[in-house]
Design a protein around this motif. Structure first.
Motif, PDB file in Angstrom:
ATOM      1  N   ASP A 230       0.742  -1.083   0.068  1.00  0.00           N
ATOM      2  CA  ASP A 230       0.140   0.054   0.028  1.00  0.00           C
ATOM      3  C   ASP A 230       1.054   1.250  -0.016  1.00  0.00           C
ATOM      4  OD1 ASP A 230      -1.961   1.766   0.313  1.00  0.00           O
ATOM      5  OD2 ASP A 230      -2.935   1.081   2.042  1.00  0.00           O
ATOM      6  N   ALA A 231       0.849   1.856  -1.222  1.00  0.00           N
ATOM      7  CA  ALA A 231       2.100   3.124  -1.235  1.00  0.00           C
ATOM      8  C   ALA A 231       1.529   4.374  -0.498  1.00  0.00           C
ATOM      9  CB  ALA A 231       2.095   3.377  -2.922  1.00  0.00           C
ATOM     10  N   LYS A 232       0.238   4.443  -0.379  1.00  0.00           N
ATOM     11  CA  LYS A 232      -0.425   5.444   0.372  1.00  0.00           C
ATOM     12  C   LYS A 232      -0.252   5.273   1.940  1.00  0.00           C
ATOM     13  CE  LYS A 232      -3.460   6.573  -3.298  1.00  0.00           C
ATOM     14  NZ  LYS A 232      -4.781   6.728  -3.655  1.00  0.00           N
ATOM     15  N   LEU A 233       0.049   4.205   2.296  1.00  0.00           N
ATOM     16  CA  LEU A 233      -0.129   3.793   3.882  1.00  0.00           C
ATOM     17  C   LEU A 233       1.233   4.477   4.664  1.00  0.00           C
ATOM     18  CD1 LEU A 233      -1.321   2.619   6.464  1.00  0.00           C
ATOM     19  CD2 LEU A 233       0.281   0.432   5.821  1.00  0.00           C
ATOM     20  N   GLU A 234       0.909   5.295   5.665  1.00  0.00           N
ATOM     21  CA  GLU A 234       1.789   6.070   6.484  1.00  0.00           C
ATOM     22  C   GLU A 234       2.332   5.191   7.520  1.00  0.00           C
ATOM     23  OE1 GLU A 234       3.226   8.904   6.207  1.00  0.00           O
ATOM     24  OE2 GLU A 234       2.187   9.763   4.483  1.00  0.00           O
ATOM     25  N   LEU A 235       3.389   4.965   7.855  1.00  0.00           N
ATOM     26  CA  LEU A 235       4.078   3.783   8.709  1.00  0.00           C
ATOM     27  C   LEU A 235       3.292   4.188  10.186  1.00  0.00           C
ATOM     28  CD1 LEU A 235       5.823   1.482   8.772  1.00  0.00           C
ATOM     29  CD2 LEU A 235       7.642   2.981   9.630  1.00  0.00           C
ATOM     30  N   GLY A 236       3.252   5.540  10.342  1.00  0.00           N
ATOM     31  CA  GLY A 236       2.562   5.814  11.726  1.00  0.00           C
ATOM     32  C   GLY A 236       1.362   5.578  12.060  1.00  0.00           C
ATOM     33  N   ASP A 237       0.329   5.540  11.000  1.00  0.00           N
ATOM     34  CA  ASP A 237      -0.892   4.995  10.889  1.00  0.00           C
ATOM     35  C   ASP A 237      -0.905   3.666  11.200  1.00  0.00           C
ATOM     36  OD1 ASP A 237      -1.834   7.732  10.575  1.00  0.00           O
ATOM     37  OD2 ASP A 237      -2.079   7.518   8.388  1.00  0.00           O
ATOM     38  N   TYR A 238      -0.289   2.759  10.529  1.00  0.00           N
ATOM     39  CA  TYR A 238       0.115   1.205  10.552  1.00  0.00           C
ATOM     40  C   TYR A 238       0.433   1.107  12.085  1.00  0.00           C
ATOM     41  CZ  TYR A 238       1.489  -3.414  10.312  1.00  0.00           C
ATOM     42  OH  TYR A 238       1.601  -4.646  10.561  1.00  0.00           O
ATOM     43  N   GLU A 239       1.281   1.767  12.596  1.00  0.00           N
ATOM     44  CA  GLU A 239       1.698   1.368  14.003  1.00  0.00           C
ATOM     45  C   GLU A 239       0.636   1.596  14.863  1.00  0.00           C
ATOM     46  OE1 GLU A 239       5.575   2.533  16.611  1.00  0.00           O
ATOM     47  OE2 GLU A 239       5.826   2.305  14.510  1.00  0.00           O
ATOM     48  N   ARG A 240      -0.052   2.728  14.760  1.00  0.00           N
ATOM     49  CA  ARG A 240      -1.266   3.158  15.594  1.00  0.00           C
ATOM     50  C   ARG A 240      -2.349   2.006  15.773  1.00  0.00           C
ATOM     51  NH1 ARG A 240       0.683   8.416  14.609  1.00  0.00           N
ATOM     52  NH2 ARG A 240      -0.507   8.498  12.775  1.00  0.00           N
ATOM     53  N   ALA A 241      -2.732   1.643  14.336  1.00  0.00           N
ATOM     54  CA  ALA A 241      -3.687   0.804  14.072  1.00  0.00           C
ATOM     55  C   ALA A 241      -3.220  -0.756  14.675  1.00  0.00           C
ATOM     56  CB  ALA A 241      -3.830   0.277  12.558  1.00  0.00           C
ATOM     57  N   LEU A 242      -1.952  -1.037  14.651  1.00  0.00           N
ATOM     58  CA  LEU A 242      -1.517  -2.455  15.171  1.00  0.00           C
ATOM     59  C   LEU A 242      -1.776  -2.183  16.885  1.00  0.00           C
ATOM     60  CD1 LEU A 242      -0.469  -4.947  14.665  1.00  0.00           C
ATOM     61  CD2 LEU A 242       1.938  -3.936  14.742  1.00  0.00           C
ATOM     62  N   VAL A 243      -1.234  -1.207  17.458  1.00  0.00           N
ATOM     63  CA  VAL A 243      -1.421  -0.876  18.976  1.00  0.00           C
ATOM     64  C   VAL A 243      -3.207  -0.922  19.216  1.00  0.00           C
ATOM     65  CG1 VAL A 243      -1.470   0.873  20.733  1.00  0.00           C
ATOM     66  CG2 VAL A 243       0.540   0.340  19.187  1.00  0.00           C
ATOM     67  N   ASP A 244      -3.717  -0.460  18.496  1.00  0.00           N
ATOM     68  CA  ASP A 244      -5.043  -0.274  18.622  1.00  0.00           C
ATOM     69  C   ASP A 244      -5.689  -1.890  18.588  1.00  0.00           C
ATOM     70  OD1 ASP A 244      -8.012   0.418  19.072  1.00  0.00           O
ATOM     71  OD2 ASP A 244      -8.067   1.394  17.308  1.00  0.00           O
ATOM     72  N   LEU A 245      -5.629  -2.437  17.730  1.00  0.00           N
ATOM     73  CA  LEU A 245      -5.967  -3.832  17.745  1.00  0.00           C
ATOM     74  C   LEU A 245      -5.508  -4.866  18.793  1.00  0.00           C
ATOM     75  CD1 LEU A 245      -7.514  -5.863  16.334  1.00  0.00           C
ATOM     76  CD2 LEU A 245      -5.703  -6.438  14.633  1.00  0.00           C
ATOM     77  N   LEU A 246      -4.189  -4.571  19.145  1.00  0.00           N
ATOM     78  CA  LEU A 246      -3.813  -5.477  20.656  1.00  0.00           C
ATOM     79  C   LEU A 246      -4.221  -4.906  21.571  1.00  0.00           C
ATOM     80  CD1 LEU A 246       0.318  -5.481  19.703  1.00  0.00           C
ATOM     81  CD2 LEU A 246      -1.443  -7.373  19.861  1.00  0.00           C
ATOM     82  N   GLY A 247      -4.887  -3.559  21.577  1.00  0.00           N
ATOM     83  CA  GLY A 247      -5.421  -3.221  22.979  1.00  0.00           C
ATOM     84  C   GLY A 247      -6.886  -3.789  22.830  1.00  0.00           C
ATOM     85  N   ARG A 248      -7.425  -3.848  21.820  1.00  0.00           N
ATOM     86  CA  ARG A 248      -9.044  -4.745  21.875  1.00  0.00           C
ATOM     87  C   ARG A 248      -8.737  -6.102  22.345  1.00  0.00           C
ATOM     88  NH1 ARG A 248     -12.440  -2.204  16.551  1.00  0.00           N
ATOM     89  NH2 ARG A 248     -12.030  -0.122  16.907  1.00  0.00           N
ATOM     90  N   ILE A 249      -7.745  -6.950  21.742  1.00  0.00           N
ATOM     91  CA  ILE A 249      -7.544  -8.217  22.160  1.00  0.00           C
ATOM     92  C   ILE A 249      -7.198  -8.420  23.430  1.00  0.00           C
ATOM     93  CG2 ILE A 249      -5.944  -9.974  21.777  1.00  0.00           C
ATOM     94  CD1 ILE A 249      -5.634  -9.222  18.884  1.00  0.00           C
ATOM     95  N   SER A 250      -6.486  -7.570  24.098  1.00  0.00           N
ATOM     96  CA  SER A 250      -5.950  -7.547  25.540  1.00  0.00           C
ATOM     97  C   SER A 250      -7.141  -7.210  26.297  1.00  0.00           C
ATOM     98  CB  SER A 250      -5.058  -6.431  25.624  1.00  0.00           C
ATOM     99  OG  SER A 250      -4.571  -6.355  27.020  1.00  0.00           O
ATOM    100  N   ARG A 251      -8.255  -6.304  26.115  1.00  0.00           N
ATOM    101  CA  ARG A 251      -9.226  -6.140  27.027  1.00  0.00           C
ATOM    102  C   ARG A 251     -10.270  -7.186  26.777  1.00  0.00           C
ATOM    103  NH1 ARG A 251      -8.317  -0.961  24.748  1.00  0.00           N
ATOM    104  NH2 ARG A 251      -9.481  -1.328  22.844  1.00  0.00           N
ATOM    105  N   ALA A 252     -10.381  -8.048  25.627  1.00  0.00           N
ATOM    106  CA  ALA A 252     -11.327  -9.007  25.414  1.00  0.00           C
ATOM    107  C   ALA A 252     -10.564 -10.296  26.008  1.00  0.00           C
ATOM    108  CB  ALA A 252     -11.570  -9.100  24.030  1.00  0.00           C
TER     109      ALA A 252
END
Length: 412
Positions: free
Chosen positions: A341-363
């Protein structure tokens, strides 16, 4: 070990060696006893909580700031300076980093092996087409079940949620009256209610006579159908090996997940669903279980998926589905499609990965977590010795995953 051949659907993918070798060898060698029969839960002392608060990381080039994957006391995800995170050397075993962070799943497997536990060990792997094909996760399933006991095939879709959906031990299809149900994307925003089960893709129909069926070639003694209940819900019949096993009504005043189980002789089976036509039917899939305690590995991959895919689902629905599964290990295996994905900003990817891990950890706060880096991705190069070079963006994605794994207390 020999390199497996991957049947991948992503473009330009070079197959990778299975990470299961490092998981298996990291466990101590011993004779394998007969798998115990499932019984009441064992003492909680045999399944210690993984302490992710000491989120040690061996990052060589930390980001200036990194969002913690764990919720704060207020329930909000806190932003912390990466330099403020406690640090200590991270162990390596082959390519597996920080194996000690898998202590919960290792302890659960040990409980099976020495007979202390009568509970299944659940491993869930979310990812893209590499996971959806079930090549690598299927090898992991067979290896772990051979040593620790076969708890069943685990969660699979019913029918064919997409044209190429085929996994180890199952073959399904469906009539045109059934159609895939999943979160869409229109004008830059997700569409749908985000409630599509553990996989994130369901099948549905509001027409009479819709049929979906799956042949299960592996031994199964319990079939649990997972579906959506709602005020406009319809009814469907369940047939097992051609015989009518029951009728399930999904109409309910409150919307939410529903589950109906059928006990069957332990053997391969064919499961078929047929809609009555009195409302909308949405089926998430089915859990295939066995009477004996053992390991189950769910391959929850979607072709073309990125880490953002799961963030478009209803968080409340996802949390309830994941919590009910009660995983001992959750694996995230994304990155190939993000690197393209040429348009993907690395910072956005990293934040999304953190967000998903947070959801998993809470569940699933007791679960171990593992980030599985993407396989190699090559492009032609005039300067490379063999004419090929690794896609540069892939290395950025891998580095981001390693940083997030260290901060979140996950193995990598």
């Amino acid at each position: 070990m020999p390199r497996p051949v991957c049947a991948c659907h992503d473009r330009l993918v070079v197959p990778r060696s299975c990470w299961l070798a490092f998981l298996l060898v990291a466990l101590s060698c011993s004779n394998v006893p007969a798998a115990p029969v499932k019984g009441p839960p064992t003492d909680e002392a045999f399944a210690p909580v993984v302490d992710r608060s000491d989120a040690a990381s061996g990052r060589s080039t930390p980001e200036p700031r990194l969002a913690s994957a764990l919720p704060s006391e207020t329930g909000e995800e806190a932003e912390v300076a990466a330099s403020a995170l406690p640090t200590r050397p991270v162990s390596r075993f082959g390519h597996l980093e920080a194996a000690e962070r898998l202590s919960h799943v290792f302890e659960a497997l040990a409980g099976l092996e020495d007979g202390r536990s009568h509970d299944d060990v659940h491993i869930l792997q979310y990812g893209d087409s590499h996971t959806a094909s079930d090549v690598e996760s299927g090898a992991l399933r067979r290896q772990l079940q051979t040593r620790f006991g076969d708890g069943g095939r685990g969660f699979v879709s019913v029918g064919k949620p997409w044209k190429t959906y085929v996994q180890d031990g199952i073959r399904g299809s469906m009539t045109k009256e059934f159609e895939p149900r999943r979160t869409g994307f229109e004008d830059g925003r997700p569409t749908g209610d985000g409630c599509y089960g553990l996989l994130g893709v369901a099948i549905g129909s509001d027409r009479p006579g819709a049929r979906a069926w799956t042949q299960v070639t592996l031994p199964t003694s319990r079939v649990e159908i997972d579906y959506w209940q709602q005020p406009r819900g319809g009814t469907f019949d369940v047939f097992i090996d051609g015989s009518h096993a029951g009728r399930i009504a999904t109409r309910s005043q409150e919307a939410g997940g529903g589950f109906s189980a059928f006990e069957v002789p332990e053997a391969p089976h064919e499961i078929e669903l047929r809609t009555v036509g009195d409302g909308d039917v949405r089926v998430f899939g089915m859990d295939l279980d066995r009477a004996r305690a053992g390991v189950l590995v769910d391959a929850l991959g979607i072709n073309g998926a990125q880490v953002f895919t799961a963030l478009r689902w209803s968080e409340d629905h996802f949390a309830k589905q994941l919590s009910r599964r009660s995983p001992d290990l959750v694996v995230l295996a994304y990155g190939t499609n993000e690197s393209l994905d040429a348009k993907l900003e690395l910072g956005d990817y990293e934040r999304a990965l953190v967000d998903l891990l947070g959801r998993i950890s809470r569940a699933a706060p007791r679960s171990s977590c593992l980030l599985l880096g993407p396989p190699d991705l090559a492009r032609r190069s005039a300067v490379a010795r063999d004419g090929w070079t690794t896609w540069p963006r892939l290395l950025d994605i891998v580095a981001a995953q390693r940083r997030v794994a260290g901060a979140a207390g996950c193995a990598f």
